[in-house]
Scaffold this motif. Structure first.
Motif, short mmCIF file in Angstrom:
data_model
loop_
_atom_site.label_atom_id
_atom_site.label_comp_id
_atom_site.label_asym_id
_atom_site.label_seq_id
_atom_site.Cartn_x
_atom_site.Cartn_y
_atom_site.Cartn_z
N GLY A 138 0.81 -1.22 0.00
CA GLY A 138 0.00 0.00 0.00
C GLY A 138 0.84 1.26 0.00
O GLY A 138 2.07 1.24 -0.09
N GLY A 139 0.14 2.39 0.13
CA GLY A 139 0.81 3.67 0.19
C GLY A 139 1.54 3.90 1.50
O GLY A 139 2.37 4.80 1.62
N MET A 140 1.24 3.08 2.51
CA MET A 140 1.96 3.14 3.80
C MET A 140 3.45 2.91 3.60
O MET A 140 4.27 3.45 4.33
CB MET A 140 1.44 2.05 4.73
N ASN B 115 -5.40 8.90 -7.21
CA ASN B 115 -6.10 8.38 -6.02
C ASN B 115 -5.89 9.27 -4.79
O ASN B 115 -6.27 8.92 -3.69
CB ASN B 115 -5.65 6.95 -5.71
N PHE B 116 -5.24 10.45 -5.02
CA PHE B 116 -4.98 11.36 -3.91
C PHE B 116 -4.89 12.79 -4.44
O PHE B 116 -3.87 13.19 -4.99
CB PHE B 116 -3.67 10.97 -3.19
N GLU B 117 -5.98 13.52 -4.32
CA GLU B 117 -6.02 14.94 -4.70
C GLU B 117 -5.48 15.17 -6.11
O GLU B 117 -4.70 16.09 -6.37
CB GLU B 117 -5.22 15.77 -3.67
N ILE C 216 -0.70 7.99 -5.44
CA ILE C 216 0.20 7.32 -4.49
C ILE C 216 0.39 5.91 -5.03
O ILE C 216 -0.60 5.21 -5.31
CB ILE C 216 -0.43 7.26 -3.09
N LEU C 217 1.62 5.48 -5.22
CA LEU C 217 1.87 4.14 -5.76
C LEU C 217 1.32 3.09 -4.80
O LEU C 217 1.63 3.09 -3.61
CB LEU C 217 3.36 3.94 -6.00
N TYR C 218 0.52 2.18 -5.37
CA TYR C 218 -0.25 1.23 -4.55
C TYR C 218 -0.47 -0.02 -5.40
O TYR C 218 -0.98 0.07 -6.52
CB TYR C 218 -1.57 1.89 -4.18
#
Length: 675
Positions: free
Chosen positions: A239-241, A356-358, A362-364
């Motif tokens: 995930g983006g984490m 996927n973010f504004e 974010i690579l996911y």
């Protein structure tokens, strides 16, 4: 004109040195001034990588109007919570009691004698939706201090009385398997079995809880616990984490599926997670877990390591005033950089035109290699190579961007966690520079963060300061024992014993069967707190219980076992009922109830045996690997090593459990039967 914070070393305090607020650091000057002028104190606590701390600073502390009201009516004190966790711990508990939650920035109004009478976290600058803004709160509380001192006194007394009650622990219980059973079932009841992790958004890594789930699966034979742990670790890693290009973990996920992180990178997360991935690798042999360990530890080596060998504290979420800007991408940008390989990369990492973010991506990853390979008519190895080359190209572009700010103070507690991470990483990867990083950091702490036989808490720019806390001592002793297991020099064991004895002498509370957060020679605050919960960091009490259990087995000093048992018994009921806050303690209970197995490998010349033991999941083991004859000679006085002989051309393994030892074992098949 700069305020008093310009004299400080903390990056967080220095961020506020040019505010119009007349800030002081916590210390005699500010506290005496409050008493002499009979002014209340406004205490603001945060840390350098805290996004909302930056927001409140910009909105309120940079406002001339708000600063004027603060300066006229309060003595204003800034605290870096990472430098002074003792102060943060006290007032964070007050906030949690009052509002039901805590966090940073922490905003507390105190009487001149440090008693709180009003508390909150982030406040917007102006009144909004019926809620008072920070400017109004400052004026209202200043007026209350002058006109209604009785009300302020009553609030302060109420807070102190409640705070004192929270420090009492009185629920002793026998240590039995049923505690682990109840804890595991309660933990599973809050597990997100779809996305992994515990609860819904926001989601934190909770490393010690995942470790406990792996241990309980081994103990019970119930596969769903292990499956849940693997799912959690895989979802976090994909995930983006997890920083898919640069390695390392962000602090937490703002959503349930680990997509959008809070982008700051904390040293402690990147120290606590590699050991869990190492355990998962020991069980599953999944190469993805090995990749994550390597990626995370190499991120720390490349970005968070000082020339002297210590590790820096954090990297900001923000760069150029925007959260996450350094890490996110536009699809068009990726296409321009990768050319013909862009389609493969974008499908694998869920890169779309809308993002996927504004509006950015974010690579996911939520697709497996085989599906991508089938879709593009290529082999999995070809796809893997294309993805690797693509990541390298994008990383090369990313490093040209303005990077997030870095908090370059070096703290004993987090550095000790990092030593453990590098040792655990070395055990499963065999990467020598991981072991060397641990060695360098131990030497750094010994040379720069000790004074007159005591540890210090923090170092920056050649200066060390602040007496160390429980966590500093507990984590450092634990890291010394982890290091000793791989490189068993008597020097490091003696050092671990010395600091463990210091813990008992200066932190132990025999009445409450637990350790205080500060030593008996520490600055006196309004209350001497205890920290018992394993949350984003394992509590000093839980780690000390584990340290004492290990030291008992290595030295046969019964006082260590007695203290370990007392800590576990005092917290066992709470751990069973609320396991989410006691992961590390439950891991220690698991080892105690399983009865630690003592394994000594004498002469590491046989790499098959060495690798078998290092890469096998034996969480209850105390595994000491002796590669030098002189190390064994120096340790002969300890019962753990008596009767064990070093032969130049042969590897022998001794397995002891419950005061009974095996004959020397010389093959993997012999060892397998006993471990």
């Amino acid at each position: 004109m700069p305020n008093n914070l310009i004299k400080e070393s903390s990056p967080y305090l220095l961020q506020h040195a040019n505010n119009p607020v007349q800030w002081y650091a916590w210390g005699e000057e500010a506290l005496d001034k409050a008493k002499q002028e009979n002014k209340p104190i406004f205490l603001s606590i945060g840390y350098s990588a805290c996004h909302w701390c930056h927001v409140m600073a910009h909105e309120s502390f940079e406002s001339e109007e708000i600063a004027k009201a603060m300066n006229e009516n309060f003595i204003n004190i800034k605290v870096d919570r990472e430098e002074r966790p003792d102060i943060d711990d006290i007032y964070q508990k007050v906030c949690q009691m009052t509002t039901g939650s805590g966090g940073w920035p922490l905003s507390v109004f105190l009487t001149p004698d440090q008693r709180p009478f009003y508390v909150g976290t982030y406040f917007p600058p102006l009144d909004n939706y019926g809620r008072p803004g920070f400017g109004s709160i400052v004026l209202q509380l200043a007026q209350a201090w002058k006109e209604k001192p009785g009300n302020v006194e009553q609030a302060a007394e109420s807070f102190i009385n409640t705070l004192q009650k929270t420090e009492s622990i009185s629920l002793d219980s026998k240590l039995e398997r049923s505690i682990l059973d109840e804890a595991a079932m309660n933990l599973l009841s809050i597990a997100d079995t779809t996305n992994g992790g515990f609860g819904q958004a926001p989601k934190f890594p909770n490393a010690s809880n995942i470790s406990f789930v792996l241990r309980y699966s081994k103990l019970s034979g119930i596969a769903k616990f292990q499956e849940f742990a693997f799912k959690t670790l895989t979802k976090m890693a994909n995930g983006g984490m997890y920083d898919q290009l640069g390695g390392g973990f962000h602090r937490y996920s703002t959503d349930a599926r680990w997509l959008v992180p809070h982008f700051e990178k904390m040293l402690y997360d990147n120290a606590l997670l590699p050991p869990v991935y190492a355990e998962a690798y020991q069980i599953s042999k999944d190469p993805r877990y090995l990749e994550v360990i390597n990626g995370t530890l190499r991120y720390v080596l490349g970005h968070m390591t000082s020339p002297q060998g210590g590790f820096y504290s954090a990297e900001d979420a923000d760069s150029e005033g925007e959260e996450g800007k350094f890490y996110v991408w536009k699809k068009k940008e990726i296409q321009e950089i990768l050319g013909k390989d862009a389609d493969i990369f974008c499908l694998y990492y869920d890169v779309t035109d809308g993002g996927n973010f504004e509006g950015h991506t974010i690579l996911y990853n939520n697709m497996n290699l085989s599906s991508i390979a089938f879709h593009f008519g290529k082999s999995e190895s070809e796809i893997k190579q294309i993805l690797q080359q693509s990541r390298e190209k994008l990383y090369a572009v990313r490093v040209q961007r303005v990077p997030p700010g870095r908090d370059d103070k070096i703290m004993t507690n987090w550095n000790s966690l990092m030593i453990t991470a590098f040792i655990k990483g070395y055990r499963v990867t065999g990467e020598w520079d991981f072991f060397q990083a641990a060695t360098n950091c131990i030497e750094f702490i010994e040379s720069q963060l000790t004074r007159d036989g005591e540890l210090l808490h923090t170092y920056k720019n050649g200066h060390s300061k602040l007496r160390a806390y429980l966590d500093d001592y507990a984590y450092f002793v634990n890291s010394l024992l982890d290091y000793f297991e791989i490189a068993p020099s008597k020097k490091h064991l003696d050092l671990a014993v010395y600091y463990a004895n210091y813990l008992i002498e200066h932190f132990w509370d025999e009445n409450q069967k637990s350790f205080f957060f500060t030593a008996d020679n520490h600055e006196k605050l309004i209350i001497r707190t205890k920290n018992i919960y394993d949350l984003s960091l394992p509590s000093g009490n839980s780690v000390t219980a584990w340290v004492m259990l290990r030291l008992y087995h290595l030295t046969q000093e019964k006082k260590y076992l007695d203290i370990s048992i007392k800590v576990m018994e005092s917290l066992a009921v709470m751990a069973a009922e609320n396991p989410f806050g006691f992961g590390q303690l439950l891991n220690t209970m698991y080892a105690y109830l399983q009865k630690p197995v003592e394994i000594t490998l004498v002469n590491t010349i046989n790499h098959n045996i060495k690798n078998y033991l290092l890469k096998k999941f034996i969480p209850e083991a105390i595994l000491v690997m002796i590669s030098k004859k002189e190390d064994l000679e120096n340790l002969k006085d300890l019962q753990f090593f008596t009767g064990k002989e070093f032969e130049d051309a042969k590897t022998k393994v001794y397995v002891c459990r419950d005061f009974t030892c095996s004959l020397p074992l010389e093959t993997v098949s012999e060892i397998e039967k006993l471990v």
